[in-house]
Design an enzyme around this catalytic site. Structure first.
Site, short mmCIF file in Angstrom:
data_model
loop_
_atom_site.label_atom_id
_atom_site.label_comp_id
_atom_site.label_asym_id
_atom_site.label_seq_id
_atom_site.Cartn_x
_atom_site.Cartn_y
_atom_site.Cartn_z
N CYS A 41 0.81 -1.22 0.00
CA CYS A 41 0.00 0.00 0.00
C CYS A 41 0.84 1.27 0.00
O CYS A 41 0.45 2.27 -0.60
CB CYS A 41 -0.92 0.02 1.22
SG CYS A 41 -1.66 -1.58 1.62
N CYS A 114 -2.36 3.29 2.72
CA CYS A 114 -3.14 2.28 3.42
C CYS A 114 -4.24 2.93 4.27
O CYS A 114 -4.29 4.14 4.47
CB CYS A 114 -2.24 1.40 4.28
SG CYS A 114 -1.39 2.27 5.60
N ASP A 115 -5.10 2.06 4.80
CA ASP A 115 -6.38 2.47 5.37
C ASP A 115 -6.35 3.69 6.29
O ASP A 115 -7.09 4.65 6.10
CB ASP A 115 -6.98 1.32 6.19
CG ASP A 115 -7.33 0.13 5.33
OD1 ASP A 115 -6.92 0.09 4.16
OD2 ASP A 115 -8.01 -0.78 5.83
N LYS A 116 -5.54 3.67 7.34
CA LYS A 116 -5.61 4.71 8.36
C LYS A 116 -4.78 5.94 8.00
O LYS A 116 -4.98 7.01 8.58
CB LYS A 116 -5.17 4.16 9.73
CG LYS A 116 -5.91 2.90 10.15
CD LYS A 116 -7.41 3.05 10.07
CE LYS A 116 -8.13 1.73 10.28
NZ LYS A 116 -7.90 0.71 9.24
N SER A 462 -13.11 -5.03 8.33
CA SER A 462 -12.35 -4.60 7.17
C SER A 462 -13.30 -4.20 6.06
O SER A 462 -14.43 -4.71 5.97
CB SER A 462 -11.47 -5.75 6.69
OG SER A 462 -11.00 -5.52 5.39
#
Length: 547
Positions: A41, A114-116, A462
């Site tokens: 990511c 990435c996600d956060k 998720s």
């Protein structure tokens, strides 16, 4: 910071790392990213930052590159390490804030992956409120397995198939080796692409920038353009809080609902709104979802990946549909200097594309998410309904106080049709860190139980999760929420149409149970985890740390 005789010491130190006289005459522009060597990511972010810096220099600025942290949800999933993920969002925002304030930077480009890191960077922009924008690093391309496109979500579901004998060791190994072919964030409409979608719709990312895959040759110009644009924002005096308004936040929510996006968007959009000083509540997500059609046929529940969306016309094509339906706040301004309505109208649809449905033929009449309340979730819970029926169903509770115990029960064949897996003490405080449950939900789907059992938790899911699941249940078990009172054999009612999540137990019995319930002792007594547990708010308000 660097002007005048009394700042000679600062300039001297900067000369040591390569800055010179011409650099000191120009504005200092932060380039923040979260490069890390462990995951696809963010592995390309040093290169992406180089291109941003090229754009800044072309436009007359002096770039100052900075690096913050990242935690891979996909790698940490199902382990104790997953507790660090949501906590990292706060640290990403805090570290960008501190470097920017500490060096009095004039403007900021945040590169996310990435996600956060995506909401963390936008939280920092809202908090600092200096000219700036966020640009996403792009999605990974799909892998190939047995002649079809696959993502990391397929790997987690394959674990469940393997556990029940539906997949061999060799097949699982081949899928593992081919699912992630290179740089970029997880390829479905999972959390990373959901948040990139949301923030392009919000206007804090340039229109058209998010959909370009990480390894696509167009990505270089996307990044350079972001560097050039931040210099224009600085000259124009445009600040993030002028972009992050209530109408723009509603556009972000509508984009999530229209694409069947991750439930994590609820936490992250609430957190950004709080940083920007904009009133936003859990109920707003349900209200917007109820009037927003589900238009994008995206994984994990649909057919297509993020690169397919890009080929179809990108998120702006979805917004064009919402504009046609009069569901987009068209006058909301974006960092391009044009309104979101203007950007959406200019989008070109790829003829014959099947990713984004026409308004006359939506996948569903309402959005991909609902907010449930009831005796089990007085402050709310979040359910993704994209691809699912809205009928009320009753389940028999199987309660677990740790994710690992629930996972062992699933792969051990101990969960049967009609069960509701309850995972508690995994909320923001109780975890701490509100772990995602992809390991468990993936195993459930892989075992062929996806529509036959339910899962509820005070933790998270998720973006790759699909199935009959409810997360973010508040109040959480660790603060005495009703989920702590569930016992094996209880009946749980999940009714998405009526927005209800109830335990079929009399109120007085619930009170007796809760009075007798004692939360497990804190797992972490010192360090970042303990600090977070003391400061974090409820999931219903974004799981943000207190001021």
């Amino acid at each position: 910071m660097i002007d005048g005789p009394n700042r000679a010491g600062a300039r001297s130190m900067m000369r040591a790392v390569g800055y010179g006289d011409e650099d000191f005459k120009r504005p200092l522009i932060g380039v923040a990213h979260s490069w890390i060597e462990i995951m696809p990511c963010n592995i390309n972010q040093r290169e992406l930052a180089t291109w941003v810096k090229e754009g800044i220099r072309e436009a007359g600025g002096t770039p100052v590159e900075m690096n913050t942290i990242a935690v891979s949800d996909g790698i940490a999933m199902g382990t104790e390490g997953m507790k660090a993920s949501l906590i990292s969002r706060e640290l990403v925002a805090d570290s960008i804030e501190l470097v920017t304030r500490g060096h009095l930077l004039d403007a900021l480009v945040c590169v996310s992956g990435c996600d956060k890191t995506i909401p963390g960077t936008v939280m920092a922009l809202a908090r600092l409120d200096i000219p700036g924008l966020m640009v996403y690093g792009g999605s990974i391309m799909p892998g190939r397995f047995e002649g079809r496109d696959v993502t990391i979500g397929d790997v987690y579901e394959a674990v469940g198939k393997h556990a029940v004998g539906k997949m061999t060791d060799a097949e699982l190994g081949e899928l593992e080796r081919n699912a992630c072919p290179g740089a970029g964030a997880c390829g479905g409409q999972f959390t990373a692409n959901t948040m990139a979608t949301a923030f392009e719709a919000l206007g804090i990312s340039p229109a058209g920038s998010s959909g370009v895959p990480a390894t696509d040759p167009r990505r270089r110009e996307v990044m350079k353009s972001a560097g050039r644009r931040v210099m224009e924002l600085l000259k124009e005096g445009v600040r993030p809080r002028q972009i992050i308004t209530r109408p723009a936040l509603e556009n972000a929510i509508a984009a999530v609902m229209a694409t069947g996006g991750s439930t994590n968007a609820v936490l992250h959009v609430l957190a950004v709104a709080r940083e920007a000083g904009v009133e936003l509540a859990l109920e707003d997500f349900d209200r917007i979802s109820a009037k927003t059609p589900l238009l994008a046929d995206m994984k994990p529940w649909g057919r297509f990946n993020a690169p397919d969306m890009d080929k179809a016309g990108g998120i702006m094509l979805v917004l064009q549909r919402l504009l046609e339906a009069k569901l987009l706040n068209a006058d909301a301004m974006t960092v391009t200097g044009r309104t979101i309505g203007v950007e959406a109208r200019a989008t070109k649809e790829n003829p014959g594309q099947e990713v984004v449905r026409p308004l006359a033929k939506p996948i569903a009449a309402t959005g991909g998410m609902v907010i449930l309340k009831g005796s089990l979730a007085p402050d709310g819970g979040v359910m993704k309904v994209a691809g699912h029926l809205m009928e009320a169903r009753r389940f028999t509770a199987r309660a677990f106080d740790r994710e690992e115990d629930a996972f062992a029960a699933v792969v051990g064949g101990k969960i049967k049709e009609g069960d509701c897996v309850v995972i508690r003490y995994e909320g923001p405080k109780g975890g701490p860190g509100m772990r995602e449950m992809l390991g468990v939900t993936g195993a459930i789907v892989g075992a062929g139980l996806g529509e036959k059992v339910a899962l509820i938790t005070d933790g998270r899911f998720s973006g790759a999760t699909h199935g009959h699941v409810v997360g973010h249940i508040a109040p959480e078990a660790a603060v005495g929420g009703p989920i702590a009172a569930i016992r094996d054999g209880d009946t749980i009612l999940i009714d998405p149409a009526k927005r209800r999540l109830d335990l079929d137990v009399p109120a007085d019995e619930m009170r007796r149970r809760l009075a007798a319930t004692k939360a497990p002792p804190p797992r972490y007594k010192t360090g970042a985890m303990a600090k977070y547990a003391k400061l974090v708010s409820s999931a219903s308000s974004g799981a943000v740390t207190a001021d």
